[in-house]
Design an enzyme around this catalytic site. Structure first.
Site, PDB file in Angstrom:
ATOM      1  N   ASN A 135       0.786  -1.249   0.000  1.00 19.00           N
ATOM      2  CA  ASN A 135       0.000   0.000   0.000  1.00 19.00           C
ATOM      3  C   ASN A 135       0.814   1.293   0.000  1.00 19.00           C
ATOM      4  OD1 ASN A 135       0.767  -0.661   2.640  1.00 19.00           O
ATOM      5  ND2 ASN A 135      -0.959   0.415   3.533  1.00 19.00           N
ATOM      6  N   GLU A 231       5.570  -4.053  12.014  1.00 16.39           N
ATOM      7  CA  GLU A 231       4.572  -2.972  11.900  1.00 16.39           C
ATOM      8  C   GLU A 231       3.356  -3.605  11.241  1.00 16.39           C
ATOM      9  OE1 GLU A 231       4.824   0.096  12.969  1.00 16.39           O
ATOM     10  OE2 GLU A 231       6.944   0.173  13.462  1.00 16.39           O
ATOM     11  N   CYS A 265      -2.708   1.350   7.210  1.00 18.48           N
ATOM     12  CA  CYS A 265      -2.760   0.632   8.490  1.00 18.48           C
ATOM     13  C   CYS A 265      -3.407   1.454   9.595  1.00 18.48           C
ATOM     14  CB  CYS A 265      -1.362   0.206   8.897  1.00 18.48           C
ATOM     15  SG  CYS A 265      -0.205   1.569   8.813  1.00 18.48           S
TER      16      CYS A 265
HETATM   17  P1  NAP Z   1       1.017  -8.957   3.596  1.00 18.21           P
HETATM   18  O1  NAP Z   1       0.163  -9.824   2.789  1.00 18.21           O
HETATM   19  O2  NAP Z   1       1.301  -9.328   5.007  1.00 18.21           O
HETATM   20  O3  NAP Z   1       2.395  -8.819   2.781  1.00 18.21           O
HETATM   21  C1  NAP Z   1       3.450  -8.013   3.247  1.00 18.21           C
HETATM   22  C2  NAP Z   1       4.772  -8.531   2.716  1.00 18.21           C
HETATM   23  O4  NAP Z   1       5.044  -9.803   3.308  1.00 18.21           O
HETATM   24  C3  NAP Z   1       4.775  -8.752   1.196  1.00 18.21           C
HETATM   25  O5  NAP Z   1       6.030  -8.407   0.688  1.00 18.21           O
HETATM   26  C4  NAP Z   1       4.541 -10.249   1.108  1.00 18.21           C
HETATM   27  O6  NAP Z   1       5.011 -10.812  -0.097  1.00 18.21           O
HETATM   28  C5  NAP Z   1       5.365 -10.736   2.284  1.00 18.21           C
HETATM   29  N1  NAP Z   1       5.036 -12.084   2.765  1.00 18.21           N
HETATM   30  C6  NAP Z   1       3.891 -12.782   2.592  1.00 18.21           C
HETATM   31  N2  NAP Z   1       3.989 -14.000   3.188  1.00 18.21           N
HETATM   32  C7  NAP Z   1       5.229 -14.052   3.761  1.00 18.21           C
HETATM   33  C8  NAP Z   1       5.925 -15.033   4.519  1.00 18.21           C
HETATM   34  N3  NAP Z   1       5.367 -16.212   4.830  1.00 18.21           N
HETATM   35  N4  NAP Z   1       7.180 -14.752   4.955  1.00 18.21           N
HETATM   36  C9  NAP Z   1       7.753 -13.553   4.667  1.00 18.21           C
HETATM   37  N5  NAP Z   1       7.150 -12.599   3.930  1.00 18.21           N
HETATM   38  C10 NAP Z   1       5.894 -12.828   3.492  1.00 18.21           C
HETATM   39  O7  NAP Z   1       0.443  -7.455   3.641  1.00 18.21           O
HETATM   40  P2  NAP Z   1      -0.179  -6.592   2.462  1.00 18.21           P
HETATM   41  O8  NAP Z   1      -1.512  -7.146   2.098  1.00 18.21           O
HETATM   42  O9  NAP Z   1       0.839  -6.352   1.417  1.00 18.21           O
HETATM   43  O10 NAP Z   1      -0.373  -5.190   3.236  1.00 18.21           O
HETATM   44  C11 NAP Z   1      -1.468  -4.932   4.041  1.00 18.21           C
HETATM   45  C12 NAP Z   1      -1.174  -5.113   5.503  1.00 18.21           C
HETATM   46  O11 NAP Z   1      -0.029  -4.354   5.881  1.00 18.21           O
HETATM   47  C13 NAP Z   1      -2.313  -4.598   6.375  1.00 18.21           C
HETATM   48  O12 NAP Z   1      -2.556  -5.487   7.415  1.00 18.21           O
HETATM   49  C14 NAP Z   1      -1.760  -3.282   6.910  1.00 18.21           C
HETATM   50  O13 NAP Z   1      -2.328  -2.857   8.117  1.00 18.21           O
HETATM   51  C15 NAP Z   1      -0.328  -3.595   7.053  1.00 18.21           C
HETATM   52  N6  NAP Z   1       0.460  -2.358   7.089  1.00 18.21           N
HETATM   53  C16 NAP Z   1       0.978  -1.934   8.290  1.00 18.21           C
HETATM   54  C17 NAP Z   1       1.664  -0.734   8.352  1.00 18.21           C
HETATM   55  C18 NAP Z   1       2.260  -0.227   9.650  1.00 18.21           C
HETATM   56  O14 NAP Z   1       3.090   0.671   9.591  1.00 18.21           O
HETATM   57  N7  NAP Z   1       1.873  -0.741  10.798  1.00 18.21           N
HETATM   58  C19 NAP Z   1       1.820   0.035   7.205  1.00 18.21           C
HETATM   59  C20 NAP Z   1       1.260  -0.425   6.003  1.00 18.21           C
HETATM   60  C21 NAP Z   1       0.596  -1.630   5.960  1.00 18.21           C
HETATM   61  P3  NAP Z   1       4.002 -11.059  -1.335  1.00 18.21           P
HETATM   62  O15 NAP Z   1       3.673  -9.725  -1.872  1.00 18.21           O
HETATM   63  O16 NAP Z   1       4.799 -11.839  -2.273  1.00 18.21           O
HETATM   64  O17 NAP Z   1       2.843 -11.800  -0.797  1.00 18.21           O
END
Ligand code: NAP
Length: 461
Positions: A135, A231, A265
């Site tokens: 995002n 995060e 987030c």
């Molecule tokens: P996500 O599905 O958790 O993916 C995040 C990253 O993790 C991607 O690069 C993903 O790769 C990778 N990943 C997936 N499975 C993994 C594994 N088993 N081991 C290591 N890495 C893995 O999150 P998203 O859908 O991209 O983003 C949305 C989430 O991020 C929401 O929950 C949001 O709240 C959170 N977020 C938090 C913050 C904060 O600062 N707290 C900021 C922004 C977003 P792939 O793309 O290849 O699946």
């Protein structure tokens, strides 16, 4: 190959080679062999690289912003802000690089240490894995890569496979800025294979992850002994007291609830409104939501673009349907056209509905009326998450009650939970994560403390 799609019209933006486990091995072995290169760079040189990167980002700002619009679907106005922030984060890291220091230690403050004198210094952690979500691809990568460089660390960077293109451009700018290629390697491959291999590898000494709670849990299970910073998500609460400015609160609801189509987030998700001001607040809010222009994110006049994929938008639509089936009412919105989800406001939704309990990560705000601040804070805390919260009130007693009792990493007073300045400590409690970002605080986590003690035969006097 990985094809990156434009979330607005479904066209392919670009296709890139998918990294595999061999690429991870190659990247880690290069980083491991050469980690002293960045570790031994004097601080002023690390700062120079970071300042150069900031300048190059600014020089390429429109190009980067357009790239973000195409792969993330955020509006051009939002994309320009993200690019500006990214340059700022690199500049902040350049400044912080010059402020890495330890402390002297008063050894003679304890018995049997009378002859001792010492201090600690901060040294690089080694290889840091930066794993980022779809995002906010640029600014969130910057929050990891910039302090990692300031701290003298090497980086293996795995961006989201949904939005890797702008990040690849950022890596090029970093090399152009003077960062040795042996200090940063980027791999674009699926999280379940490539991401997991990085997480498990013992040459990686720290994982700096931003993403979902589910993946965060998986990382903690698989990482072994290494530093972990997480995060994660949230279902952020915004509280409007009867002693608060309902107009400003409504404006913040719109700004924080629908930015990047709610895919932030710290999006405003649950708005707890005192019953005495509910009518005024809603009468002011609904026309503001009505005025949000949704559509083509590349157009200057668009306020809200699409969600990242059609399946993400369908999930949000299903959650709205569940809320309505449980007795909730749609005050505005609720309709979907492919990836475009209307900005939606719900009310009278039972607290167990997914739009309240889980992270919506879409353009949906649910209003929850309350009668006392105590009740509002109880509802706000009834969550597995605890990232940030906001409260609108002009009553200092209420402010301090909220500060004391809200279970979150940050409280914004007369501001929304979506507010973030890139230098401030930022992160969550409970399932929203571990550790803090914000350049100075990330840098602390991205260095190890080494303690030095001198035993002086002649004593201290
Ligand atoms: P996500 O599905 O958790 O993916 C995040 C990253 O993790 C991607 O690069 C993903 O790769 C990778 N990943 C997936 N499975 C993994 C594994 N088993 N081991 C290591 N890495 C893995 O999150 P998203 O859908 O991209 O983003 C949305 C989430 O991020 C929401 O929950 C949001 O709240 C959170 N977020 C938090 C913050 C904060 O600062 N707290 C900021 C922004 C977003 P792939 O793309 O290849 O699946």
């Amino acid at each position: 190959m990985i094809s990156v799609f434009n979330p607005y019209d479904g066209t392919i933006v670009d296709s890139i080679t998918e990294s595999n486990l061999e690429d991870v091995e190659e990247a880690l072995s290069i980083l491991d062999k050469n980690k002293k290169i960045i570790g031994n760079l004097p601080l002023y040189k690390r700062a120079e690289i970071l300042f150069n990167t900031a300048k190059l980002i600014e020089k390429n700002s429109e190009n980067l912003a357009i790239s973000l619009v195409k792969e993330v679907g955020k509006t051009i106005k939002e994309a320009r802000i993200e690019v500006r922030r990214t340059a700022e984060i690199f500049r902040l890291a350049g400044e912080e690089a010059k402020r890495i220091h330890g402390e002297t230690l008063p050894f003679d403050s304890v018995k049997n240490s009378e002859n001792k004198l010492g201090f600690f210094i901060r040294i690089p952690v080694g290889i840091i894995a930066a794993i980022t979500p779809f995002n906010v691809p640029l600014a969130l990568a910057a929050h990891k890569i910039a302090p990692a460089i300031a701290g003298g660390n090497s980086i293996i960077f795995k961006p989201s496979t949904l939005t890797p293109l702008t990040d690849l451009k950022l890596c090029q700018l970093l090399y152009e800025s003077g960062l040795p290629e042996e200090a940063l390697k980027v791999v674009v491959g699926p999280g379940e294979t490539v991401g997991e291999a990085i997480v498990k590898d013992q040459r990686v000494r720290m994982i700096s992850f931003t993403g979902s709670r589910e993946v965060g849990f998986n990382i903690v299970k698989k990482a072994g002994i290494k530093k972990i910073s997480l995060e994660l998500g949230s279902n952020s609460a915004l509280i409007l007291s009867d002693k608060g400015d309902y107009k400003s609160c409504a404006e913040v609801t719109v700004k924080g609830g629908y930015a990047v189509a709610g895919q932030v987030c710290i999006s405003v998700q649950r708005v707890l409104v005192h019953k005495k001001v509910l009518e005024d607040y809603l009468n002011y809010l609904i026309p503001l939501v009505e005025n949000i222009k949704i559509g083509n994110p590349m157009k200057e006049e668009t306020d809200m673009g699409p969600m990242i994929t059609e399946s993400a938008a369908k999930r949000v639509e299903e959650w709205i349907r569940e809320a309505v089936n449980l007795g909730g009412k749609i005050l505005i919105g609720g309709e979907r056209d492919r990836t475009l989800m209307e900005p939606t406001v719900l009310i009278d939704v039972p607290l167990e509905a997914k739009v309240i309990k889980e992270e919506v990560f879409g353009p949906v705000v649910t209003i929850i009326p309350f009668e006392s601040l105590e009740e509002a804070i109880k509802i706000a805390n009834d969550s597995k998450y605890g990232l940030q919260a906001g409260i609108f009130t002009d009553d200092l007693e209420e402010v301090f009650y909220a500060i004391k009792n809200l279970e979150v990493g940050g409280i914004m007073v007369n501001e929304g939970p979506s507010y973030r300045a890139d230098f401030m400590p930022y992160g969550g409690v409970k399932d929203s994560g571990i550790g803090r970002e914000g350049v100075k605080y990330a840098l602390e986590e991205m260095t190890e403390i080494k303690t030095i003690c001198f035993n002086l035969k002649g004593g201290l006097s």
